[in-house]
Design a protein around this motif. Structure first.
Motif, PDB file in Angstrom:
ATOM      1  N   ALA A   1       0.827  -1.203   0.000  1.00  0.00           N
ATOM      2  CA  ALA A   1       0.000   0.000   0.000  1.00  0.00           C
ATOM      3  C   ALA A   1       0.864   1.257   0.000  1.00  0.00           C
ATOM      4  CB  ALA A   1      -0.932  -0.009   1.212  1.00  0.00           C
ATOM      5  N   LEU A   2       1.960   1.228   0.758  1.00  0.00           N
ATOM      6  CA  LEU A   2       2.859   2.386   0.793  1.00  0.00           C
ATOM      7  C   LEU A   2       3.758   2.437  -0.434  1.00  0.00           C
ATOM      8  CD1 LEU A   2       3.773   2.295   4.574  1.00  0.00           C
ATOM      9  CD2 LEU A   2       2.465   4.071   3.401  1.00  0.00           C
ATOM     10  N   ASN A   3       4.079   1.280  -0.992  1.00  0.00           N
ATOM     11  CA  ASN A   3       4.936   1.265  -2.175  1.00  0.00           C
ATOM     12  C   ASN A   3       4.334   2.086  -3.316  1.00  0.00           C
ATOM     13  OD1 ASN A   3       7.151  -0.067  -3.975  1.00  0.00           O
ATOM     14  ND2 ASN A   3       5.244  -0.466  -5.050  1.00  0.00           N
ATOM     15  N   LYS A   4       3.014   2.055  -3.481  1.00  0.00           N
ATOM     16  CA  LYS A   4       2.409   2.795  -4.599  1.00  0.00           C
ATOM     17  C   LYS A   4       2.619   4.292  -4.454  1.00  0.00           C
ATOM     18  CE  LYS A   4      -2.328   3.604  -3.017  1.00  0.00           C
ATOM     19  NZ  LYS A   4      -3.745   3.231  -3.100  1.00  0.00           N
ATOM     20  N   LEU A   5       2.918   4.749  -3.215  1.00  0.00           N
ATOM     21  CA  LEU A   5       3.179   6.164  -2.982  1.00  0.00           C
ATOM     22  C   LEU A   5       4.647   6.519  -3.212  1.00  0.00           C
ATOM     23  CD1 LEU A   5       1.012   6.654   0.238  1.00  0.00           C
ATOM     24  CD2 LEU A   5       0.328   6.804  -2.162  1.00  0.00           C
ATOM     25  N   TYR A   6       5.392   5.563  -3.754  1.00  0.00           N
ATOM     26  CA  TYR A   6       6.795   5.779  -4.112  1.00  0.00           C
ATOM     27  C   TYR A   6       7.052   5.315  -5.543  1.00  0.00           C
ATOM     28  CZ  TYR A   6       7.942   6.726   0.797  1.00  0.00           C
ATOM     29  OH  TYR A   6       8.017   7.263   2.050  1.00  0.00           O
ATOM     30  N   THR A   7       6.022   5.361  -6.381  1.00  0.00           N
ATOM     31  CA  THR A   7       6.154   4.922  -7.769  1.00  0.00           C
ATOM     32  C   THR A   7       6.215   6.107  -8.718  1.00  0.00           C
ATOM     33  OG1 THR A   7       3.738   4.799  -8.017  1.00  0.00           O
ATOM     34  CG2 THR A   7       4.879   2.790  -7.302  1.00  0.00           C
ATOM     35  N   ASP A   8       6.654   5.848  -9.954  1.00  0.00           N
ATOM     36  CA  ASP A   8       6.723   6.920 -10.939  1.00  0.00           C
ATOM     37  C   ASP A   8       5.341   7.501 -11.219  1.00  0.00           C
ATOM     38  OD1 ASP A   8       5.824   4.596 -12.176  1.00  0.00           O
ATOM     39  OD2 ASP A   8       6.818   5.026 -14.080  1.00  0.00           O
TER      40      ASP A   8
ATOM     41  N   ALA B   1      20.011   2.398   3.931  1.00  0.00           N
ATOM     42  CA  ALA B   1      19.230   1.824   2.822  1.00  0.00           C
ATOM     43  C   ALA B   1      19.610   2.544   1.531  1.00  0.00           C
ATOM     44  CB  ALA B   1      17.734   1.955   3.101  1.00  0.00           C
ATOM     45  N   THR B   2      20.880   2.443   1.179  1.00  0.00           N
ATOM     46  CA  THR B   2      21.417   3.235   0.062  1.00  0.00           C
ATOM     47  C   THR B   2      20.699   2.939  -1.243  1.00  0.00           C
ATOM     48  OG1 THR B   2      23.567   3.039   1.177  1.00  0.00           O
ATOM     49  CG2 THR B   2      23.558   3.936  -1.051  1.00  0.00           C
ATOM     50  N   LYS B   3      20.506   1.663  -1.568  1.00  0.00           N
ATOM     51  CA  LYS B   3      19.842   1.318  -2.826  1.00  0.00           C
ATOM     52  C   LYS B   3      18.407   1.827  -2.854  1.00  0.00           C
ATOM     53  CE  LYS B   3      22.565  -2.913  -3.536  1.00  0.00           C
ATOM     54  NZ  LYS B   3      22.510  -4.399  -3.581  1.00  0.00           N
ATOM     55  N   ALA B   4      17.713   1.678  -1.731  1.00  0.00           N
ATOM     56  CA  ALA B   4      16.331   2.143  -1.673  1.00  0.00           C
ATOM     57  C   ALA B   4      16.267   3.660  -1.829  1.00  0.00           C
ATOM     58  CB  ALA B   4      15.686   1.712  -0.364  1.00  0.00           C
ATOM     59  N   TYR B   5      17.169   4.366  -1.155  1.00  0.00           N
ATOM     60  CA  TYR B   5      17.168   5.830  -1.210  1.00  0.00           C
ATOM     61  C   TYR B   5      17.363   6.333  -2.642  1.00  0.00           C
ATOM     62  CZ  TYR B   5      18.637  10.665  -0.635  1.00  0.00           C
ATOM     63  OH  TYR B   5      18.746  12.019  -0.755  1.00  0.00           O
ATOM     64  N   TRP B   6      18.368   5.808  -3.318  1.00  0.00           N
ATOM     65  CA  TRP B   6      18.655   6.317  -4.669  1.00  0.00           C
ATOM     66  C   TRP B   6      17.661   5.779  -5.701  1.00  0.00           C
ATOM     67  CZ3 TRP B   6      21.364  10.481  -5.158  1.00  0.00           C
ATOM     68  CH2 TRP B   6      22.302  10.802  -4.183  1.00  0.00           C
ATOM     69  N   THR B   7      16.988   4.662  -5.384  1.00  0.00           N
ATOM     70  CA  THR B   7      15.905   4.205  -6.253  1.00  0.00           C
ATOM     71  C   THR B   7      14.736   5.178  -6.203  1.00  0.00           C
ATOM     72  OG1 THR B   7      16.516   1.867  -6.079  1.00  0.00           O
ATOM     73  CG2 THR B   7      14.226   2.348  -6.640  1.00  0.00           C
ATOM     74  N   ILE B   8      14.448   5.702  -5.023  1.00  0.00           N
ATOM     75  CA  ILE B   8      13.400   6.723  -4.904  1.00  0.00           C
ATOM     76  C   ILE B   8      13.771   7.940  -5.732  1.00  0.00           C
ATOM     77  CG2 ILE B   8      12.254   8.319  -3.312  1.00  0.00           C
ATOM     78  CD1 ILE B   8      12.533   6.115  -1.160  1.00  0.00           C
ATOM     79  N   SER B   9      15.019   8.363  -5.637  1.00  0.00           N
ATOM     80  CA  SER B   9      15.479   9.511  -6.427  1.00  0.00           C
ATOM     81  C   SER B   9      15.323   9.242  -7.917  1.00  0.00           C
ATOM     82  CB  SER B   9      16.940   9.813  -6.082  1.00  0.00           C
ATOM     83  OG  SER B   9      17.456  10.836  -6.907  1.00  0.00           O
ATOM     84  N   LYS B  10      15.737   8.050  -8.335  1.00  0.00           N
ATOM     85  CA  LYS B  10      15.614   7.675  -9.756  1.00  0.00           C
ATOM     86  C   LYS B  10      14.153   7.668 -10.193  1.00  0.00           C
ATOM     87  CE  LYS B  10      17.321   5.922 -13.627  1.00  0.00           C
ATOM     88  NZ  LYS B  10      18.317   6.637 -14.470  1.00  0.00           N
TER      89      LYS B  10
ATOM     90  N   LEU C   1      20.526   1.555 -11.106  1.00  0.00           N
ATOM     91  CA  LEU C   1      19.294   2.081 -10.528  1.00  0.00           C
ATOM     92  C   LEU C   1      18.157   2.035 -11.543  1.00  0.00           C
ATOM     93  CD1 LEU C   1      20.841   5.185  -8.743  1.00  0.00           C
ATOM     94  CD2 LEU C   1      19.914   3.162  -7.604  1.00  0.00           C
ATOM     95  N   GLU C   2      16.978   1.631 -11.077  1.00  0.00           N
ATOM     96  CA  GLU C   2      15.783   1.599 -11.914  1.00  0.00           C
ATOM     97  C   GLU C   2      14.655   2.318 -11.200  1.00  0.00           C
ATOM     98  OE1 GLU C   2      14.846  -2.289 -13.789  1.00  0.00           O
ATOM     99  OE2 GLU C   2      16.514  -3.029 -12.586  1.00  0.00           O
ATOM    100  N   ALA C   3      13.682   2.760 -11.970  1.00  0.00           N
ATOM    101  CA  ALA C   3      12.510   3.409 -11.383  1.00  0.00           C
ATOM    102  C   ALA C   3      11.590   2.362 -10.771  1.00  0.00           C
ATOM    103  CB  ALA C   3      11.760   4.215 -12.443  1.00  0.00           C
ATOM    104  N   ASN C   4      10.988   2.708  -9.655  1.00  0.00           N
ATOM    105  CA  ASN C   4      10.016   1.849  -8.989  1.00  0.00           C
ATOM    106  C   ASN C   4       8.635   2.087  -9.601  1.00  0.00           C
ATOM    107  OD1 ASN C   4       9.159   0.060  -6.825  1.00  0.00           O
ATOM    108  ND2 ASN C   4       8.216   1.860  -5.881  1.00  0.00           N
ATOM    109  N   THR C   5       7.961   1.028  -9.993  1.00  0.00           N
ATOM    110  CA  THR C   5       6.653   1.165 -10.641  1.00  0.00           C
ATOM    111  C   THR C   5       5.626   0.302  -9.928  1.00  0.00           C
ATOM    112  OG1 THR C   5       6.971  -0.672 -12.190  1.00  0.00           O
ATOM    113  CG2 THR C   5       7.823   1.486 -12.859  1.00  0.00           C
ATOM    114  N   MET C   6       4.355   0.534 -10.247  1.00  0.00           N
ATOM    115  CA  MET C   6       3.283  -0.289  -9.676  1.00  0.00           C
ATOM    116  C   MET C   6       3.439  -1.727 -10.146  1.00  0.00           C
ATOM    117  SD  MET C   6       0.889   1.570  -7.899  1.00  0.00           S
ATOM    118  CE  MET C   6      -0.814   1.251  -8.307  1.00  0.00           C
ATOM    119  N   ASN C   7       3.811  -1.900 -11.400  1.00  0.00           N
ATOM    120  CA  ASN C   7       3.922  -3.233 -11.970  1.00  0.00           C
ATOM    121  C   ASN C   7       5.153  -3.973 -11.461  1.00  0.00           C
ATOM    122  OD1 ASN C   7       3.178  -5.366 -13.833  1.00  0.00           O
ATOM    123  ND2 ASN C   7       4.937  -4.728 -15.062  1.00  0.00           N
TER     124      ASN C   7
END
Length: 520
Positions: A380-387, A413-422, A499-505
């Protein structure tokens, strides 16, 4: 051959029992999933494990039923008593093992409970079907009708848990309540089939004693669990509540109120000013206009306290999913003292809504948008961190406006942090990143974004317009620099992490986040 009227009554009792135990079974399944999600995170994973183990257990129980030939009614009563004891103590036991023995032991305990409950549940239906046939019901009818009541009543259990049991009783009382239903069914059957049972009075006495024990757990289990929960927090708990969306816990020691949501620290009074000043005043100092502000999350009212320092603000829309959180922020004396009654200000409008849905339906534009949302530790929270979510934010941002997003720790959480940025960058916004040391959190990061290009020169020249306790103009540029062990050049086993963008899919952020924080 037609069965007698008395036999028909007994068969109908079996069908009713089948329906009632199916309610109990489905409630145990969703209850175990909810407990695991709350205590261990990653709801999809734990629900998947719960369903898999429960069904496996049911299979074991079903095949084991082949060995049950005689005393079917006795076996059914014994099974109900066993399910009641295991299921009733399940949630309280999970809290106890977590508090005293840690996460891994508590998880193993829950896996055992799920499997045993599933196995006992798998024994129930074959025994009931065989009992109906033994009375004289045709095989095809007994199977069809037992399965009908089982499947039909399961819907009642699933919906009842979500809409009634969890909101009204919470996790611990729900477990004891359902266990008492199991006991009640067994006692009723012991009376209904007393002429077929060797010692009905013994079963009835055992059932009454078990019911009294479970009732004690129902009445005092929450109190006992609070004692277990105290061990999970460094300071005494002064407030705790289960809402429809999360568990809220507030602790207190002299000079330091701390708020936790689902076990995760949201702020510590002793140093929250560092976090909230960085979150709020960097984008507010850069924005061309500061009239209309959108705050996503922040139901504790502390970010709003910082925003209200700007007299030019005309409106602040606060979007927080949980009405109990925003109510607490307007009523609890300690929170009111810390947030200075900010949510009660006439410039502030609180919307208890899902942030994603709010952005989809809202037509307003904002000069500054601040995302102060909990970390992405579930779907539920992940969708609030998607493109897609960040594109919605961009589409509500006025020209010259800025966005700031709390983005977890770039150190832990370096990978998570920069994934959000990406991901923010993938929404067609210009991005810069900054971080600040918050003693209670550690090194904490933020993402700064705008629809227009902006430069570090602009950041180095920004002027603070309000009074602060930590932030000052000369240190702000330094917040945008990262050390080698926390920057976006991430080396993973000698390879550069892409790094990749986080998406709903493809919610890649969930695993990156959970992997990073599992040992903290």
């Amino acid at each position: 051959m037609a069965i007698t009227k008395e036999q028909r009554k007994k068969v109908n009792s079996i069908y009713l029992s089948s329906g009632l135990v199916s309610i109990c079974g489905i409630v145990y399944q969703v209850l175990y999933g909810a407990v695991g999600s709350y205590l261990f995170g990653d709801g999809v994973l734990f629900y998947s494990i719960t369903i898999g183990l429960f069904l496996m257990g049911m299979g074991i129980g079903a095949i084991s039923s082949e060995r049950v030939h005689n005393g079917l009614t006795d076996r059914f009563i014994q099974i109900e008593y066993a399910i009641a004891v295991i299921g009733g103590l399940s949630t309280l036991g999970a809290f106890y093992t977590l508090a005293h023995y840690g996460t891994e032991t508590s998880q193993l305990y829950m896996y055992l409970v799920i499997t045993l409950t599933g196995a006992l549940t798998g024994l129930e239906l074959p025994i009931l079907i065989r009992k109906a046939e033994a009375i004289g019901e045709e095989s095809r009818k007994s199977v069809a009708r037992v399965l009908l009541t089982d499947y039909g009543f399961s819907l009642i259990g699933a919906v009842g848990f979500a809409l009634v049991l969890r909101p009204w009783l919470g996790l611990i009382q729900t477990a004891f309540f359902i266990a008492i239903i199991n006991i009640s069914i067994a006692i009723w059957i012991s009376f209904r089939f007393r002429d077929e049972i060797k010692a009905p009075a013994v079963y009835q006495l055992i059932g009454i004693l078990l019911a009294l024990g479970l009732m004690t757990g129902f009445l005092y289990g929450e109190k006992w669990s609070n004692g277990f929960e105290e061990r999970l927090y460094a300071d005494p708990i002064v407030y705790s509540a289960d809402t429809n969306y999360q568990r809220i816990v507030m602790t207190k020691e002299p000079g330091d109120i701390r708020l936790y949501l689902d076990g995760q620290l949201q702020f510590a009074e002793s140093d929250e000013h560092r976090y909230h000043e960085a979150l709020v005043h960097v984008p507010m100092s850069l924005a061309e206009q500061r009239s209309n502000i959108l705050l996503l999350g922040g139901g504790d009212g502390i970010a709003v306290r910082e925003l209200l320092k700007y007299p030019e603000i005309q409106t602040i829309d606060v979007v927080d999913l949980d009405p109990e959180m925003t109510r607490l922020a307007t009523e609890h004396a300690e929170l009111l003292r810390i947030n200075q009654g900010s949510l009660l200000h006439d410039k502030v409008t609180v919307h208890n809504a899902d942030a994603y849905q709010f952005l989809l339906q809202n037509q307003n534009w904002y000069d500054v948008i601040i995302a102060d949302l909990p970390d992405p530790n579930n779907e539920a929270l992940n969708k609030l961190y998607t493109d897609g979510f960040y594109k919605l934010i961009r589409n509500h941002l006025n020209p010259g406006g800025f966005v700031s997003i709390q983005s977890t720790s770039p150190l832990f959480a370096t990978k998570a942090y920069w994934t959000i940025s990406k991901t923010v960058e993938a929404s067609d916004m210009t991005v810069e990143n900054y971080h600040v040391d918050v003693p209670s959190f550690g090194n904490w990061g933020f993402t700064l974004a705008s629809r227009e290009d902006f430069t570090m020169e602009q950041i180095s020249q920004l002027e603070l317009q309000v009074e602060t306790d930590y932030l000052k103009e000369e240190i702000i540029p330094s917040l945008f620099h990262f050390g080698k062990d926390e920057d976006e050049d991430i080396q993973d086993n000698g390879q550069t992490f892409v790094l990749e963008a986080n998406t709903m899919n493809r919610p890649i952020l969930l695993k990156l986040y959970s992997d990073a924080w599992q040992y903290y």
